[in-house]
Design a protein around this motif. Sequence first.
Motif, mmCIF file in Angstrom:
data_model
loop_
_atom_site.group_PDB
_atom_site.id
_atom_site.type_symbol
_atom_site.label_atom_id
_atom_site.label_comp_id
_atom_site.label_asym_id
_atom_site.label_seq_id
_atom_site.Cartn_x
_atom_site.Cartn_y
_atom_site.Cartn_z
ATOM 1 N N ASN A 151 -50.363 -68.198 -3.216
ATOM 2 C CA ASN A 151 -50.414 -67.687 -4.604
ATOM 3 C C ASN A 151 -51.686 -66.869 -4.866
ATOM 4 O OD1 ASN A 151 -48.024 -69.055 -4.983
ATOM 5 N ND2 ASN A 151 -48.899 -70.672 -6.246
ATOM 6 N N LYS B 276 -50.144 -59.621 -13.827
ATOM 7 C CA LYS B 276 -48.802 -60.042 -13.421
ATOM 8 C C LYS B 276 -47.773 -59.127 -14.074
ATOM 9 C CE LYS B 276 -45.398 -63.637 -14.355
ATOM 10 N NZ LYS B 276 -44.645 -62.736 -15.247
ATOM 11 N N ASN C 238 -48.110 -65.026 -0.573
ATOM 12 C CA ASN C 238 -47.227 -65.781 -1.463
ATOM 13 C C ASN C 238 -47.295 -67.286 -1.197
ATOM 14 O OD1 ASN C 238 -46.452 -63.503 -2.830
ATOM 15 N ND2 ASN C 238 -44.494 -63.276 -1.757
ATOM 16 N N ALA D 267 -53.539 -67.203 -8.563
ATOM 17 C CA ALA D 267 -52.515 -67.277 -9.600
ATOM 18 C C ALA D 267 -51.929 -68.684 -9.683
ATOM 19 C CB ALA D 267 -51.404 -66.274 -9.309
ATOM 20 N N PHE E 161 -45.225 -67.212 -8.218
ATOM 21 C CA PHE E 161 -45.979 -66.023 -7.802
ATOM 22 C C PHE E 161 -45.119 -65.088 -6.959
ATOM 23 C CE2 PHE E 161 -49.764 -63.691 -7.023
ATOM 24 C CZ PHE E 161 -49.804 -63.350 -5.672
#
Length: 129
Positions: A77, A98, A74, A24, A29
């Motif tokens: 991402n 998302k 995280n 991502a 994110f």
Amino acid sequence: QVQLVESGGGLVQPGESLGLSCAASGFTFSSYAMSWYRQVPGKERELVAAIPNNSGSTYYADSVKGRFTISRDNAKNTLHLQMNNLKPEDTAVYYCAKAKTAFYFITSHYAKMPNYDYWGQGTQVTVSS
């Protein structure tokens, strides 16, 4: 701009495992829930698994419970889907999506496509002997 790029699809035999990833970019994110959906030709896209922004309570479709695991990193991402004991009926194009918020208190909201604002291009998973 927001980009979601899936990878890891392929052809496997029944009972084998496969891992999908979704890279991502273009948004924070760690602030949004993410999900994996799948779709076969002629059928509606369906939710496979969902994970809130903080990797709290995850949600799985009944058809994949106990076989699939959704996770996220995280710091990198990246969204993951580990698929074990794959079955021919798991054959589909898999999409990461998302969500519009960090989490949905009502878990059924993860299964509503209007609650997502960005989708990846999809990766094909084929389970066949």
